[in-house]
Design an enzyme around this catalytic site. Structure first.
Site, PDB file in Angstrom:
ATOM      1  N   CYS A  28      24.036  12.898 -62.004  1.00  0.00           N
ATOM      2  CA  CYS A  28      23.860  13.116 -60.555  1.00  0.00           C
ATOM      3  C   CYS A  28      24.338  11.922 -59.720  1.00  0.00           C
ATOM      4  O   CYS A  28      25.007  12.098 -58.698  1.00  0.00           O
ATOM      5  CB  CYS A  28      22.398  13.427 -60.255  1.00  0.00           C
ATOM      6  N   HIS A  41      19.383  11.411 -53.779  1.00  0.00           N
ATOM      7  CA  HIS A  41      19.663  10.038 -54.203  1.00  0.00           C
ATOM      8  C   HIS A  41      20.443   9.300 -53.113  1.00  0.00           C
ATOM      9  O   HIS A  41      21.349   9.868 -52.496  1.00  0.00           O
ATOM     10  CB  HIS A  41      20.540  10.027 -55.458  1.00  0.00           C
TER      11      HIS A  41
END
Ligand code: A2P
Length: 332
Positions: free
Chosen positions: A130, A237
């Site tokens: 990710c 994130h």
């Protein structure tokens, strides 16, 4: 156009459930969907595409039904065992685990960056980590234009990246409960520890970012270092990315390169406190870039703040975008 059979493996998990959401948003030419998970959830029902589906237990015979594409997110050991079984039955697996990413026979793909690599798949295509995916969306157009020499990654990663267990640790930790997934409390804390520690002192997450960046950009020569940190944020994130280029650049031109690149939204208006934030990125498939400023300590350097929904662009949406491209190439 031939209608396809598509399977989702790990359909009850954090990423798996988002696969279903993203598939509902996309209009893929699909005849039948098959949803798999472990024995624990076999028989349970989920609402999907306006219908009720029954979760089936994954086993060696699950792919004997003419399944064309399978999206996997059930952990590395499941992918290691079942992706080759699926591929041997003529299915193409888009795998979200780290099991196959660095295998030289397996393309590692971010559709905005290296879609052509999908074409040489031998039955397994890997979805990158990710943290790597969102960095690649931002860095590819800059590498093309100015040639990257060195990267310093510092990440601020959400608990959803650690699955349901990570999410529960933050939720319960905020109520004072002890952690079950992480080795320390994540509520009101930052853990410079994602995945396991390796003999060189880095974590596996840090080495994934380093190695996957080189593979996806096709640039083994780039110098890269990384520090990856779990922060008490539920989703999306954030990353500080410091980049040094071979070639000089004009800052305004660099900003335009980012603005015109696929999958990027530039949010950079510091006079009005506008910059990418996790709470705004959640729910979107785009990668947000801001705080774009020259690194005055080196000759050709820039600092970026890059934020994306780690479960969508960092996992489920990227995998579904790969599947979409794959279908396009199948029909060429
Ligand atoms: P289950 O819900 O039946 O345990 P997360 O990363 O959010 O924890 O999700 C992991 C996903 O992987 C879940 O869908 C989980 O299903 C699935 N999974 C775990 N172990 C297996 C297994 N042995 N076979 C198939 N799916 C599995």
């Amino acid at each position: 156009m031939k209608k396809l059979n598509v399977a989702v493996v790990g359909a009850t998990g954090m990423v798996g459930r988002t696969f279903l959401k993203v598939l509902e948003e996309e209009n893929l030419p699909v005849e039948n969907y098959y949803l798999f998970a472990s024995a624990r959830s076999a028989g349970s029902k989920v609402q999907f595409m306006g219908k009720e589906y029954t979760i089936e237990e994954l086993n060696e015979n699950s792919f004997d039904r003419g399944i064309d594409i399978a999206l996997f997110s059930a952990g590395g050991s499941i992918s290691e065992k079942f992706a080759p079984i699926a591929a041997s039955k003529g299915c193409v697996v888009v795998d979200n685990s780290s099991a196959w990413r660095m295998n030289s026979e397996v393309p590692l793909v971010v559709p905005e960056v290296n879609p052509e690599d999908i074409k040489w798949n031998k039955g397994i295509i890997a979805n990158p980590n990710c943290s790597t995916i969102q960095a690649m969306v931002a860095l590819k157009p800059l590498d093309e234009k100015y040639k990257i020499k060195r990267i310093v990654y510092s990440t601020y990663q959400a608990v959803s990246g650690a699955g349901m267990g990570g999410w529960n640790d933050l939720e319960n930790g905020l109520k004072g409960e002890a952690p079950k997934k992480f080795p320390h409390p994540i509520a009101n804390n930052c853990l410079p520890h994602i995945d396991v520690f390796l003999p060189n002192g880095y974590t596996k997450e840090e080495m994934k970012m380093i190695e996957e960046t080189r593979k996806i950009l096709g640039r083994q020569d780039i110098k890269i270092t990384a520090t990856t940190v779990r922060v008490p944020v539920f989703n999306s994130h954030s990353e500080s990315i410091n980049v040094e280029f071979e070639n000089p650049f004009e800052l305004s031109e660099l900003v335009d390169v980012l603005k015109n690149a696929p999958g990027i939204v530039v949010e950079d208006d510091t006079a009005n406190n506008v910059y990418p934030m996790a709470i705004n990125a959640t729910g979107s498939n785009d990668t947000y870039v801001g705080r774009i400023r020259r690194d005055e300590s080196v000759e050709n350097g820039v600092n970026l703040w890059v934020v994306a929904d780690n479960i969508r662009k960092g996992a489920a949406a990227n995998a579904v975008q790969i599947a979409k491209k794959l279908i396009e190439y199948m029909n060429d």
